[in-house]
Motif scaffolding. Structure first.
Motif, PDB file in Angstrom:
ATOM      1  N   SER A   5      51.366  86.921  12.003  1.00  0.00           N
ATOM      2  CA  SER A   5      50.914  86.057  13.101  1.00  0.00           C
ATOM      3  C   SER A   5      51.123  86.761  14.434  1.00  0.00           C
ATOM      4  O   SER A   5      52.100  87.491  14.620  1.00  0.00           O
ATOM      5  CB  SER A   5      51.678  84.729  13.084  1.00  0.00           C
ATOM      6  OG  SER A   5      53.070  84.954  13.161  1.00  0.00           O
ATOM      7  N   PHE A   6      50.208  86.530  15.342  1.00  0.00           N
ATOM      8  CA  PHE A   6      50.305  87.167  16.655  1.00  0.00           C
ATOM      9  C   PHE A   6      49.644  86.292  17.705  1.00  0.00           C
ATOM     10  O   PHE A   6      48.821  85.422  17.405  1.00  0.00           O
ATOM     11  CB  PHE A   6      49.672  88.560  16.638  1.00  0.00           C
ATOM     12  CG  PHE A   6      48.184  88.563  16.435  1.00  0.00           C
ATOM     13  CD1 PHE A   6      47.302  88.617  17.512  1.00  0.00           C
ATOM     14  CD2 PHE A   6      47.643  88.499  15.151  1.00  0.00           C
ATOM     15  CE1 PHE A   6      45.933  88.612  17.326  1.00  0.00           C
ATOM     16  CE2 PHE A   6      46.272  88.493  14.953  1.00  0.00           C
ATOM     17  CZ  PHE A   6      45.407  88.546  16.045  1.00  0.00           C
ATOM     18  N   ARG A  47      56.492  78.323  23.634  1.00  0.00           N
ATOM     19  CA  ARG A  47      57.929  78.162  23.492  1.00  0.00           C
ATOM     20  C   ARG A  47      58.264  77.617  22.107  1.00  0.00           C
ATOM     21  O   ARG A  47      57.515  76.824  21.545  1.00  0.00           O
ATOM     22  CB  ARG A  47      58.468  77.191  24.548  1.00  0.00           C
ATOM     23  CG  ARG A  47      58.920  77.840  25.850  1.00  0.00           C
ATOM     24  CD  ARG A  47      57.820  78.480  26.603  1.00  0.00           C
ATOM     25  NE  ARG A  47      58.281  79.063  27.872  1.00  0.00           N
ATOM     26  CZ  ARG A  47      57.545  79.831  28.636  1.00  0.00           C
ATOM     27  NH1 ARG A  47      56.308  80.143  28.293  1.00  0.00           N
ATOM     28  NH2 ARG A  47      58.027  80.323  29.748  1.00  0.00           N
ATOM     29  N   ASN A  48      59.409  78.065  21.604  1.00  0.00           N
ATOM     30  CA  ASN A  48      59.960  77.532  20.347  1.00  0.00           C
ATOM     31  C   ASN A  48      58.983  77.625  19.177  1.00  0.00           C
ATOM     32  O   ASN A  48      58.965  76.761  18.296  1.00  0.00           O
ATOM     33  CB  ASN A  48      60.407  76.077  20.545  1.00  0.00           C
ATOM     34  CG  ASN A  48      61.445  75.937  21.644  1.00  0.00           C
ATOM     35  OD1 ASN A  48      62.410  76.693  21.696  1.00  0.00           O
ATOM     36  ND2 ASN A  48      61.235  74.976  22.536  1.00  0.00           N
ATOM     37  N   LYS A  49      58.159  78.668  19.173  1.00  0.00           N
ATOM     38  CA  LYS A  49      57.258  78.917  18.045  1.00  0.00           C
ATOM     39  C   LYS A  49      57.453  80.346  17.573  1.00  0.00           C
ATOM     40  O   LYS A  49      57.522  81.263  18.388  1.00  0.00           O
ATOM     41  CB  LYS A  49      55.802  78.681  18.444  1.00  0.00           C
ATOM     42  CG  LYS A  49      55.451  77.218  18.649  1.00  0.00           C
ATOM     43  CD  LYS A  49      53.963  77.042  18.886  1.00  0.00           C
ATOM     44  CE  LYS A  49      53.597  75.570  19.077  1.00  0.00           C
ATOM     45  NZ  LYS A  49      52.151  75.385  19.303  1.00  0.00           N
ATOM     46  N   LYS A  50      57.512  80.528  16.269  1.00  0.00           N
ATOM     47  CA  LYS A  50      57.743  81.862  15.725  1.00  0.00           C
ATOM     48  C   LYS A  50      56.418  82.571  15.460  1.00  0.00           C
ATOM     49  O   LYS A  50      55.492  81.993  14.904  1.00  0.00           O
ATOM     50  CB  LYS A  50      58.550  81.768  14.429  1.00  0.00           C
ATOM     51  CG  LYS A  50      59.991  81.315  14.640  1.00  0.00           C
ATOM     52  CD  LYS A  50      60.769  81.345  13.340  1.00  0.00           C
ATOM     53  CE  LYS A  50      62.223  80.935  13.560  1.00  0.00           C
ATOM     54  NZ  LYS A  50      62.993  80.964  12.293  1.00  0.00           N
ATOM     55  N   PHE A  51      56.341  83.820  15.870  1.00  0.00           N
ATOM     56  CA  PHE A  51      55.204  84.669  15.536  1.00  0.00           C
ATOM     57  C   PHE A  51      55.681  86.111  15.568  1.00  0.00           C
ATOM     58  O   PHE A  51      56.754  86.423  16.084  1.00  0.00           O
ATOM     59  CB  PHE A  51      54.016  84.432  16.469  1.00  0.00           C
ATOM     60  CG  PHE A  51      54.326  84.512  17.932  1.00  0.00           C
ATOM     61  CD1 PHE A  51      54.081  85.668  18.651  1.00  0.00           C
ATOM     62  CD2 PHE A  51      54.864  83.416  18.613  1.00  0.00           C
ATOM     63  CE1 PHE A  51      54.368  85.747  19.993  1.00  0.00           C
ATOM     64  CE2 PHE A  51      55.151  83.487  19.961  1.00  0.00           C
ATOM     65  CZ  PHE A  51      54.901  84.657  20.665  1.00  0.00           C
ATOM     66  N   ASP A  52      54.885  87.026  15.012  1.00  0.00           N
ATOM     67  CA  ASP A  52      55.353  88.394  14.778  1.00  0.00           C
ATOM     68  C   ASP A  52      55.227  89.308  15.986  1.00  0.00           C
ATOM     69  O   ASP A  52      56.071  90.174  16.189  1.00  0.00           O
ATOM     70  CB  ASP A  52      54.596  89.009  13.589  1.00  0.00           C
ATOM     71  CG  ASP A  52      54.897  88.274  12.294  1.00  0.00           C
ATOM     72  OD1 ASP A  52      56.085  88.148  11.973  1.00  0.00           O
ATOM     73  OD2 ASP A  52      53.956  87.808  11.630  1.00  0.00           O
ATOM     74  N   PHE A  53      54.189  89.147  16.782  1.00  0.00           N
ATOM     75  CA  PHE A  53      54.030  90.011  17.947  1.00  0.00           C
ATOM     76  C   PHE A  53      52.981  89.445  18.898  1.00  0.00           C
ATOM     77  O   PHE A  53      52.226  88.531  18.551  1.00  0.00           O
ATOM     78  CB  PHE A  53      53.659  91.450  17.545  1.00  0.00           C
ATOM     79  CG  PHE A  53      52.334  91.587  16.840  1.00  0.00           C
ATOM     80  CD1 PHE A  53      51.157  91.827  17.543  1.00  0.00           C
ATOM     81  CD2 PHE A  53      52.258  91.495  15.451  1.00  0.00           C
ATOM     82  CE1 PHE A  53      49.938  91.960  16.898  1.00  0.00           C
ATOM     83  CE2 PHE A  53      51.042  91.628  14.791  1.00  0.00           C
ATOM     84  CZ  PHE A  53      49.881  91.859  15.517  1.00  0.00           C
ATOM     85  N   ILE A 110      54.850  98.221  13.363  1.00  0.00           N
ATOM     86  CA  ILE A 110      55.181  97.005  14.115  1.00  0.00           C
ATOM     87  C   ILE A 110      56.672  96.716  13.962  1.00  0.00           C
ATOM     88  O   ILE A 110      57.176  96.660  12.834  1.00  0.00           O
ATOM     89  CB  ILE A 110      54.363  95.802  13.605  1.00  0.00           C
ATOM     90  CG1 ILE A 110      52.863  96.062  13.777  1.00  0.00           C
ATOM     91  CG2 ILE A 110      54.763  94.531  14.346  1.00  0.00           C
ATOM     92  CD1 ILE A 110      51.983  94.961  13.207  1.00  0.00           C
ATOM     93  N   PRO A 111      57.393  96.555  15.048  1.00  0.00           N
ATOM     94  CA  PRO A 111      58.817  96.206  14.954  1.00  0.00           C
ATOM     95  C   PRO A 111      59.005  94.744  14.551  1.00  0.00           C
ATOM     96  O   PRO A 111      58.109  93.913  14.722  1.00  0.00           O
ATOM     97  CB  PRO A 111      59.348  96.462  16.363  1.00  0.00           C
ATOM     98  CG  PRO A 111      58.158  96.366  17.247  1.00  0.00           C
ATOM     99  CD  PRO A 111      56.957  96.755  16.435  1.00  0.00           C
ATOM    100  N   GLU A 112      60.170  94.450  14.036  1.00  0.00           N
ATOM    101  CA  GLU A 112      60.483  93.066  13.684  1.00  0.00           C
ATOM    102  C   GLU A 112      60.777  92.259  14.951  1.00  0.00           C
ATOM    103  O   GLU A 112      61.410  92.772  15.877  1.00  0.00           O
ATOM    104  CB  GLU A 112      61.700  93.016  12.754  1.00  0.00           C
ATOM    105  CG  GLU A 112      61.451  93.611  11.387  1.00  0.00           C
ATOM    106  CD  GLU A 112      62.690  93.509  10.502  1.00  0.00           C
ATOM    107  OE1 GLU A 112      63.706  92.938  10.964  1.00  0.00           O
ATOM    108  OE2 GLU A 112      62.637  93.999   9.359  1.00  0.00           O
ATOM    109  N   PRO A 113      60.339  91.003  14.977  1.00  0.00           N
ATOM    110  CA  PRO A 113      60.652  90.166  16.155  1.00  0.00           C
ATOM    111  C   PRO A 113      62.123  89.780  16.158  1.00  0.00           C
ATOM    112  O   PRO A 113      62.743  89.632  15.110  1.00  0.00           O
ATOM    113  CB  PRO A 113      59.747  88.950  15.968  1.00  0.00           C
ATOM    114  CG  PRO A 113      59.506  88.872  14.489  1.00  0.00           C
ATOM    115  CD  PRO A 113      59.519  90.282  13.984  1.00  0.00           C
ATOM    116  N   ARG A 114      62.688  89.631  17.342  1.00  0.00           N
ATOM    117  CA  ARG A 114      64.068  89.157  17.470  1.00  0.00           C
ATOM    118  C   ARG A 114      64.069  87.635  17.640  1.00  0.00           C
ATOM    119  O   ARG A 114      64.671  86.912  16.873  1.00  0.00           O
ATOM    120  CB  ARG A 114      64.753  89.823  18.672  1.00  0.00           C
ATOM    121  CG  ARG A 114      64.961  91.318  18.495  1.00  0.00           C
ATOM    122  CD  ARG A 114      65.528  91.928  19.752  1.00  0.00           C
ATOM    123  NE  ARG A 114      66.837  91.379  20.076  1.00  0.00           N
ATOM    124  CZ  ARG A 114      67.988  91.853  19.622  1.00  0.00           C
ATOM    125  NH1 ARG A 114      67.996  92.898  18.806  1.00  0.00           N
ATOM    126  NH2 ARG A 114      69.134  91.294  19.967  1.00  0.00           N
ATOM    127  N   GLY A 115      63.351  87.158  18.669  1.00  0.00           N
ATOM    128  CA  GLY A 115      63.206  85.718  18.899  1.00  0.00           C
ATOM    129  C   GLY A 115      64.525  85.041  19.229  1.00  0.00           C
ATOM    130  O   GLY A 115      65.593  85.647  19.282  1.00  0.00           O
TER     131      GLY A 115
END
Length: 679
Positions: free
Chosen positions: A532-533, A549-555, A638-643
């Motif tokens: 997801s991006f 805000r407060n939603k997870k995505f990869d990049f 692609i690096p891993e997201p920290r979030g």
């Protein structure tokens, strides 16, 4: 009767006879019967205490008049010896003449005259001048000397401030010398304090325009230098559109006046506030509020917030906690704290500011010590770096498309395939929908391509700036439109209020573009799993409120074409802002620019190492970005997201509310501390 009370510091310098002569002239001119009053000749410490007690002003002054409710006593006039003497020496004015003016001014106050309103000011000055002429004091000559800014000095001062502000461009990328914030802001605050404490304005209220003009002149240089890249687009040559040299100077002047007023309005804080700390706090609040305001007013232009000046320092990691807006506010507070320490010569305050600096460095160092974690999804960013003339010449469309396809097919280091190809904004040289044969040439590529293209709406002349994906597994009808640019560039992609204002008769405007929906998270299938991006096109990347805000995505995927803005500062500043928001939200950013700078950025703002290849060097060299105007590709992962960053949980407006509440609390505490010290 005059009751003269003298501190030791005055010794035998002036007696009752001196003041009685002036008093007789004043009462005679005003046709009043003489009344009793007291004259207190005191030191600067005493008059400062009285000034704070009766007027709430925590500073020394030259003369202070205090009326009494006693019908038989007019009141008290306090005159400070050190202040009167230092003024007379500094301004080369006879001490006796100077004391005569101050006494006259103080007595007129006791007699009911004021200068709070314009008409009262004129009346009081007129009477004052009459009395001084009777005393054979050249008041006109006196005022010319006594004014802090006047005539030729004004021109020299304001020009110097503008030239000093021009160094503001070196604070930001590609130079990145945030140390220059100290002399620029310290000079501004020092001059504002000088205006505030200027002794002339102890007699008559300081015109607020003095504060505003001081900030405006510095701000005009500060912002016009860092935003000068905006004028580069007028010098670009494209087919059918010559350069517009005549627009460069007017636009620079407009930029200077419009954005310079941010510092101008912030400088008005020095016309208020009991203490220097409160004035600097108010300055930071006004400045930050205007930074918030420029993120949305007139469609918004939040380019180069003050916080991004720290991008090459470890302190920038604080943006993950306080957001870009909050860090701008805290940076101004820190500068203000250090200024107080230096200006007031308080060693403890200087040490405290250095301790805070050390703590923020340590926090950033701790975060950056973590290992850079990468996924197994490989990416190739294609940067064709053609000139705008070559890019937009329709005759070269096939050639341009072929160039990008050849770059996309350069061999990989280990012979394995690339998972995603990423082209830049409007890299596809045809308008969609297009001829079948042109569509087929890009869909036949073996690797999925995320690319930018200009699309046209059905039954309309309007265009849109879109992001598409092609995949050989998709049929022609399934060519996917992922996103349409939502935040359009005023005068670049649309003309504001064009139905009311005929811009096209004056300005060289392009075709009207249509705005899309607010960018939303997209998912594509790679290696049998979804990634997801968030797609952001061009300068949408500078609007932090477009990032959910407060939603997870990869990049975050940002496609841009910075070739319109030259090679000096614009592309570098754009890249720095992208890196800052990667830190704020803890999400990687893949940045594909038509002519640079293209890179992959992790959630800590670090570029991901990769290999840059070109036709001349197909094996490539290790690098973490493709340089400006370099033609080639960047292969990396692609690096891993920290979030999960605190700063990413709140909108810009929510941060502004928190800053205001915090400021009210701090101001209350500072006021209480000042009162306690006074006791």
């Amino acid at each position: 009767m005059i009751d003269l009370i003298r501190d030791d510091i005055w010794k035998d310098k002036f007696d009752e006879h001196f003041f009685k002569n002036i008093t007789e002239i004043i009462f005679k001119k005003l046709k009043l019967r003489e009344t009793d009053f007291s004259i207190h000749l005191v030191d600067s410490k005493k008059i400062r205490e009285l000034n704070y007690k009766y007027l709430g002003k925590d500073k020394t002054t030259n003369v202070l008049s205090i009326e009494t409710k006693d019908p038989f006593l007019l009141g008290d006039i306090f005159i400070s010896y050190e202040t009167v003497k230092s003024e007379a020496i500094a301004l080369n004015i006879n001490l006796e003449d100077h004391l005569s003016l101050l006494f006259t001014h103080g007595l007129l106050h006791l007699l009911g005259y004021s200068h709070d309103k314009v008409i009262d000011n004129i009346t009081m000055r007129h009477i004052e001048n009459k009395i001084l002429r009777n005393l054979k004091i050249d008041n006109d000559h006196y005022e010319k000397k006594y004014t802090y800014f006047n005539g030729a000095k004004n021109i020299i001062l304001y020009t110097s401030l503008f030239c000093t502000g021009l160094f503001g461009v070196f604070i930001y990328s590609p130079y990145s010398y945030p140390i220059l914030l100290l002399p620029i802001f310290f000079l501004l605050w020092f001059l504002l304090e000088k205006i505030r404490n200027n002794n002339l304005y102890s007699l008559y209220r300081t015109p607020k325009r003095k504060f505003f003009l001081t900030g405006l002149c510095l701000g005009a240089g500060f912002y016009s230098s860092q935003f000068s890249w905006l004028t580069e687009s007028f010098l670009v040559q494209v087919p059918g559109q010559p350069p517009y040299y005549y627009l460069v100077l007017p636009v620079l002047i407009l930029i200077g006046l419009l954005f310079g007023s941010i510092l101008g309005l912030s400088s008005l804080s020095f016309s208020r506030g009991r203490s220097l700390a409160q004035r600097l706090l108010l300055f930071a609040v006004i400045f930050t509020s205007l930074e918030w305001l420029r993120s949305w007013i007139f469609t918004g232009f939040p380019w180069n917030p003050l916080s991004v000046s720290l991008i090459e320092l470890r302190h920038i990691q604080l943006v993950s906690v306080f957001s870009s807006l909050g860090l701008t506010f805290l940076l101004l507070l820190w500068l203000g704290l250090l200024f107080i320490g230096i200006y007031r010569r308080r060693v403890k305050i200087i040490l405290l500011s250095l301790l805070i600096l050390s703590f923020s460095w340590g926090f950033g160092n701790y975060r950056l010590s973590s290992e850079q974690k990468l996924t197994d999804i490989s990416v190739r960013i294609v940067q064709p770096s053609l000139s705008n003339y070559e890019k937009w010449d329709y005759k070269n469309a096939d050639k341009n498309l072929g160039l990008q396809k050849k770059l996309s097919r350069l061999p990989t280091k280990d012979g394995t395939g690339i998972d995603i190809l990423i082209w830049s904004e409007s890299s596809f040289p045809y308008t969609i929908p297009i001829f079948d044969i042109k569509t087929k040439t890009i869909i036949d590529e073996p690797t999925p391509i995320l690319f930018g293209a200009v699309g046209s709406l059905k039954n309309s002349e309007k265009l849109y700036n879109g992001l598409f994906i092609s995949d050989r597994n998709l049929s022609r009808e399934s060519l996917h439109q992922i996103s349409v640019k939502h935040h359009l560039v005023p005068f670049g992609e649309y003309a504001p209020l064009s139905s009311v204002i005929p811009w096209k008769t004056v300005l060289p405007l392009p075709s009207e573009f249509s705005s899309g929906a607010i960018p939303s998270i997209q998912t594509i299938l790679i290696k049998r799993s979804g990634i997801s991006f968030l797609p952001l096109i061009c300068y949408e990347m500078i609007f932090s409120d477009l990032i959910p805000r407060n939603k997870k995505f990869d990049f975050i995927l940002t496609l841009t074409n910075d070739s319109w803005f030259g090679i000096k500062t614009g592309p570098y500043q754009h890249d720095a802002i992208a890196r800052m928001y990667a830190i704020q939200f803890g999400v990687p950013v893949i940045r594909s620019s038509y002519s640079g700078i293209s890179s992959i950025i992790d959630g800590l703002g670090r570029r991901v190492p990769g290999v840059v290849k070109s036709f001349q060097n197909p094996i490539g060299y290790k690098s973490d970005y493709i340089r400006l105007n370099e033609r080639g590709v960047l292969d990396s992962y692609i690096p891993e997201p920290r979030g999960g960053n605190f700063a990413g949980k709140f909108s810009l407006s929510q941060w502004m509310i928190m800053i205001l509440l915090f400021s009210i609390f701090v101001n209350y505490k500072v006021a209480k501390l000042n009162d306690r010290n006074r006791r």
